[in-house]
Design an enzyme around this catalytic site. Structure first.
Site, PDB file in Angstrom:
ATOM      1  N   ASP A  23      -1.814 -11.470 -20.419  1.00 53.45           N
ATOM      2  CA  ASP A  23      -0.534 -11.636 -19.733  1.00 53.45           C
ATOM      3  C   ASP A  23       0.594 -10.878 -20.411  1.00 53.45           C
ATOM      4  O   ASP A  23       1.736 -10.944 -19.978  1.00 53.45           O
ATOM      5  CB  ASP A  23      -0.170 -13.118 -19.599  1.00 53.45           C
ATOM      6  CG  ASP A  23      -0.074 -13.821 -20.957  1.00 53.45           C
ATOM      7  OD1 ASP A  23      -0.007 -13.118 -21.986  1.00 53.45           O
ATOM      8  OD2 ASP A  23      -0.079 -15.062 -20.973  1.00 53.45           O
ATOM      9  N   CYS A  57       3.541  29.484 -17.695  1.00 52.51           N
ATOM     10  CA  CYS A  57       4.973  29.185 -17.545  1.00 52.51           C
ATOM     11  C   CYS A  57       5.295  27.833 -18.173  1.00 52.51           C
ATOM     12  O   CYS A  57       6.312  27.671 -18.857  1.00 52.51           O
ATOM     13  CB  CYS A  57       5.378  29.155 -16.071  1.00 52.51           C
ATOM     14  SG  CYS A  57       5.177  30.728 -15.208  1.00 52.51           S
ATOM     15  N   CYS A  86      27.600  -0.745 -43.970  1.00 47.65           N
ATOM     16  CA  CYS A  86      28.364  -0.663 -45.219  1.00 47.65           C
ATOM     17  C   CYS A  86      27.928   0.554 -46.007  1.00 47.65           C
ATOM     18  O   CYS A  86      27.013   1.281 -45.624  1.00 47.65           O
ATOM     19  CB  CYS A  86      28.172  -1.934 -46.057  1.00 47.65           C
ATOM     20  SG  CYS A  86      26.447  -2.244 -46.477  1.00 47.65           S
ATOM     21  N   CYS A  89      24.321   0.833 -47.018  1.00 44.49           N
ATOM     22  CA  CYS A  89      23.440   1.318 -45.947  1.00 44.49           C
ATOM     23  C   CYS A  89      23.387   2.841 -45.959  1.00 44.49           C
ATOM     24  O   CYS A  89      22.316   3.449 -45.843  1.00 44.49           O
ATOM     25  CB  CYS A  89      23.943   0.836 -44.588  1.00 44.49           C
ATOM     26  SG  CYS A  89      23.909  -0.944 -44.361  1.00 44.49           S
ATOM     27  N   ASP A 104      -8.253 -12.570 -21.445  1.00 40.61           N
ATOM     28  CA  ASP A 104      -7.626 -13.831 -21.803  1.00 40.61           C
ATOM     29  C   ASP A 104      -7.941 -14.818 -20.678  1.00 40.61           C
ATOM     30  O   ASP A 104      -8.252 -14.408 -19.561  1.00 40.61           O
ATOM     31  CB  ASP A 104      -6.114 -13.633 -21.953  1.00 40.61           C
ATOM     32  CG  ASP A 104      -5.387 -14.940 -22.174  1.00 40.61           C
ATOM     33  OD1 ASP A 104      -5.812 -15.702 -23.061  1.00 40.61           O
ATOM     34  OD2 ASP A 104      -4.408 -15.198 -21.453  1.00 40.61           O
ATOM     35  N   CYS A 148       2.717  29.045 -13.030  1.00 39.56           N
ATOM     36  CA  CYS A 148       1.365  28.867 -13.548  1.00 39.56           C
ATOM     37  C   CYS A 148       1.402  28.121 -14.877  1.00 39.56           C
ATOM     38  O   CYS A 148       2.464  27.770 -15.381  1.00 39.56           O
ATOM     39  CB  CYS A 148       0.672  30.212 -13.729  1.00 39.56           C
ATOM     40  SG  CYS A 148       1.517  31.309 -14.899  1.00 39.56           S
ATOM     41  N   ASP A 199      -0.816 -12.023 -25.847  1.00 37.38           N
ATOM     42  CA  ASP A 199      -1.914 -11.066 -25.959  1.00 37.38           C
ATOM     43  C   ASP A 199      -1.453  -9.672 -26.375  1.00 37.38           C
ATOM     44  O   ASP A 199      -2.270  -8.756 -26.416  1.00 37.38           O
ATOM     45  CB  ASP A 199      -2.641 -10.975 -24.609  1.00 37.38           C
ATOM     46  CG  ASP A 199      -3.166 -12.319 -24.165  1.00 37.38           C
ATOM     47  OD1 ASP A 199      -3.836 -12.975 -24.959  1.00 37.38           O
ATOM     48  OD2 ASP A 199      -2.876 -12.710 -23.017  1.00 37.38           O
TER      49      ASP A 199
END
Length: 811
Positions: free
Chosen positions: A702, A85, A16, A19, A485, A82, A706
């Site tokens: 996992d 470059c 809108c 925003c 964990d 190199c 975590d």
């Protein structure tokens, strides 16, 4: 990007006028922005600013709650030779409005960019062309020649150059045997000229482009050095008295070019080997599949498949998609995807991964993921990103490369003037200056880091270790503390019967996996059969544990009748005319039955944090029949992993949300002394921060609960099961849930980092020793050319030694 005058910035998420106003106000607060107007219809912001960086504008938009759409681009770049470059290409791309980030890799000859969606990619190609190189978008077109064709062209060029240069070098070689022979002058020029201007044309072209762009590179040094030797020879010939044999240096120019070409060819071959991991993964993608439609099998291209299509996979074929088995039984070879050496059983309901090889059975698979969303595609992206990334140590190389070539030219000029002032001839002074130019090749500097990273991440991927970025690779070698964990990381994460006590039948020693059960024992098989009958058909995790134990012992399980769930207590039913119930301590209390002989076992197992279930006979004779203790079991290899870490002096910590009893049991079994139990997911990161005060810390989890701790740690290591490898919070992802991959990941990181340091040492030492030797006249141009070629080849070859690495598997 800097010095913005007028710039269109795409904005996503606006709905809108308010925003648009919010975005305008956020942009106008950025220092340097003079005017910002947002068009809601086109979803773009028109910005007029001076000396404002693009990241600052993007941060302003995102802090206002909106997004700046961006995309990943990959460009194949031709002509880089190199480190200087690489720097020139990066600087050229960074100046293009709309480029958020750019990384150029000399080893893979690719540029990886994050750019605004609105950016016209042709502007990137034009910027690279203006810098003196050629580029193509990999997702739009392929290079005109394949790597194999390019290598073949280089091979023929090298062979021809050596064939022309050897006769020029022959007189020098024959002198060692006391033979004096010299080619006529015209023959020397006839052999040297094609080498200098036809086979060596690539150096002149690249040098011209570099000078035009206001920079220098390796080709400029080679072109200057060999042209000086060739020009000096031409001058000597023209000024030589009639009939005299002039002193020529055509062999120096021709041999140097031949050696450089040979070095580049060997370097290209070696660089191709460093990228073998990506090619091996890409080769796993089948091009066609067999689709089952209306009962008929039809071969189709992979691109024609859709989600939920039924795919027939015959024995020995690769799975073309990620999916779930709905019919058939077989095994799958997932070695190149997850590093799992043993075939994995597959039956209805099991997931399969694109690229794995089907074993002995015909399978019908329902498509779950296609194209870029498959596990294989995400693995390839992760490996490509890691190989494209720059380690922090590379920043030193980038700084050196920006001034290296101009500095070498200055040293060569000083060498020329110094020898002339010392009274030497122009011939001697010029040859020493040429030797300086030839030996000072920055190729090795540019290849030292990326070749080691490509080889290290490639071999790690083959063993199921995905290293997400080069920074994680560099930091991991210094890890001194590692936090695990518990559930799903060190333990299986599924309930199992860990203790069992029965009051049925004769008194026997308790069946508790080798642990003391306070002397209570009996008919365990009979107890399991009764409990299994009650639990048959249930999907409760504890029910599955009971039925799995029955299956493991080969017990036949009957069905209970009149089954009913007892809310908050357990389950009841009739088995072989006996009214039974299986449930928790509340059920036992409501039944009015004492724990009796099982009281001591119950107390000890509850102290371990186990979940208890009592089997009770309610009629015809109320009594306690037995007791089950459920818990999580250690993963295979968890004990070995902790031992390997301890052997390397890395201190292990256990951080879990589980109770103290279960945490202490796991820690004691593994030999972990530092335990943090009953920790909320949000508090795990605080523990990591505390550990970081005295150590470099890795977190292993996992990747779900975590995630905050994985992000907070110096290195996050996510345990994967082959289904979600793109865990953004972790720098390293393990494709298998094998804890032994944790010390293996740290080991390959350490070895790769050591290779980077070794390569950089040799790259620098070649120049630190070689340039002074050449400047003081102790190194002729031919030897300088050989040393220069050897420097690049030795650096890449050293990196390739990483490909022999294998994870340790010892107790």
């Amino acid at each position: 990007m800097s010095s913005l005058t007028a710039f269109d910035l795409p904005i996503a998420g606006m709905t809108c006028a308010s925003c648009a106003g919010r975005v305008e106000r956020a942009l106008q607060k950025v220092p340097g922005v003079q005017r910002a107007s947002v068009n809601l219809a086109t979803e773009q912001a028109r910005i007029e600013a001076a000396d404002t960086d693009l990241p600052a504008l993007i941060d302003a938009v995102e802090s206002a709650g909106y997004q700046v759409p961006s995309q990943r681009l990959e460009l194949a770049i031709d002509g880089m030779t190199c480190a200087s470059c690489v720097g020139r290409v990066e600087r050229a791309l960074e100046k293009v409005p709309g480029v958020r980030s750019v990384t150029v890799n000399l080893a893979s000859e690719r540029a990886h960019l994050q750019v605004l969606d609105s950016l016209d990619s042709s502007l990137l190609l034009q910027a690279i062309e203006a810098a003196g190189y050629h580029a193509e978008r990999l997702d739009e077109s392929r290079p005109a020649t394949s790597p194999e064709q390019h290598l073949q062209h280089e091979r023929w060029a090298v062979l021809l150059a050596i064939a022309l240069a050897l006769p020029l070098l022959a007189p020098m070689l024959l002198e060692w045997f006391g033979l004096h022979w010299m080619l006529p002058v015209w023959a020397q020029f006839a052999l040297a000229t094609p080498v200098q201007f036809i086979l060596g044309a690539r150096f002149y072209k690249a040098a011209y482009k570099a000078v035009r762009a206001g920079a220098g590179n390796m080709d400029l040094l080679v072109a200057l050095g060999t042209s000086a030797a060739y020009g000096l020879s031409l001058y000597q010939w023209w000024t030589a008295p009639a009939g005299a044999m002039p002193h020529l240096y055509l062999e120096a120019a021709a041999v140097v070019i031949s050696l450089v070409l040979l070095g580049k060819y060997l370097e290209s071959r070696a660089k191709r080997q460093t990228a073998s991991a990506i090619r091996a993964l890409e080769a796993l993608r089948p091009e066609h599949a067999i689709r089952l439609r209306d009962g008929h099998e039809e071969p189709v291209a992979i691109a024609a498949l859709r989600l939920d299509d039924l795919i027939v996979v015959k024995p020995g074929e690769r799975f073309p998609v990620d999916g779930d088995v709905i019919e058939g039984q077989s095994h799958a070879d997932e070695a190149l995807i997850s590093g799992e050496n043993l075939p994995v059983p597959k039956q209805p309901g099991d997931p399969v991964t694109a690229g794995a090889i089907n074993g002995e059975g015909r399978l019908l698979v329902r498509t779950r993921a296609l194209g870029g969303e498959t596990v294989l595609a995400r693995i390839i992206r992760l490996v490509e990103d890691a190989q494209a990334a720059k380690a922090p140590i590379q920043k030193l190389v980038d700084k050196v490369s920006t001034v290296f070539v101009p500095l070498v030219i200055a040293i060569a000029a000083a060498t020329l003037l110094g020898w002339l002032r010392a009274g030497s001839s122009l011939e001697t002074a010029l040859l020493n200056a040429v030797a300086v130019l030839v030996i000072a090749c920055p190729c090795a500097l540019g290849l030292a880091t990326p070749t080691a990273i490509m080889a290290g991440t490639g071999v790690a991927a083959r063993h199921g270790i995905l290293i997400k970025d080069a920074e994680a690779l560099e930091v991991a070698h210094a890890i001194s503390a590692i936090a695990f964990d518990k559930t799903g990381t060190l333990t299986s994460g599924t309930a199992q019967i860990v203790h069992l006590a029965s009051l049925l039948g004769p008194r026997l020693r308790g069946d508790d996996g080798g642990k003391e059960d306070h002397g209570v024992g009996g008919d365990h098989n009979g107890l399991l059969q009764l409990a299994g009958a009650l639990q048959r058909g249930s999907e409760h995790p504890l029910a599955r544990a009971v039925l799995a134990a029955c299956q493991a012992r080969g017990l036949e399980v009957s069905s209970a009748t009149a089954s009913q769930a007892l809310a908050g207590r357990g389950i009841a039913g009739t088995v072989d005319g006996r009214q039974l119930a299986l449930g928790n301590r509340r059920l036992l209390a409501e039944s009015g039955l004492p724990a009796g002989e099982l009281a001591a076992s119950a107390q000890a197992w509850e102290a371990e944090g186990r979940t208890l279930s009592w089997l009770i006979e309610q009629a015809p004779q109320p009594r306690v029949l037995g007791l089950f203790a459920f818990g999580d079991s250690l993963k295979p290899g968890a004990t070995q992993a902790i031992r390997q870490l301890n052997a390397r002096g890395i201190r292990s910590h256990l951080i879990t949300g589980d109770n103290h009893g279960s945490a202490q049991v796991v820690a004691a079994a593994l030999g972990i002394t530092d335990v943090h139990a009953e920790v909320l997911p949000a508090d795990k990161s605080a523990i990591i921060a505390q550990l970081q005060k005295n150590a470099v810390v890795a977190m292993v989890g996992d990747g779900i609960n975590d995630a905050p701790a994985l992000a907070a740690a110096d290195v996050g290591i996510a345990m994967g099961g082959g289904t979600d490898v793109a865990m953004h919070a972790a720098g390293i992802t393990l494709m298998r849930g094998d804890p032994r991959l944790v010390p293996a990941a740290l080991e390959i990181s350490r070895r790769t980092y050591n290779k980077i340091r070794q390569n950089l040492f040799w790259a620098f030492i070649y120049n630190l020793v070689g340039i002074p030797l050449a400047a003081f006249g102790l190194l002729n141009p031919v030897l300088a050319g050989a040393a220069m070629a050897l420097s690049s080849v030795s650096v890449v070859s050293n990196a390739l030694l990483l490909k022999t690495w294998k994870p340790k598997d010892h107790t």
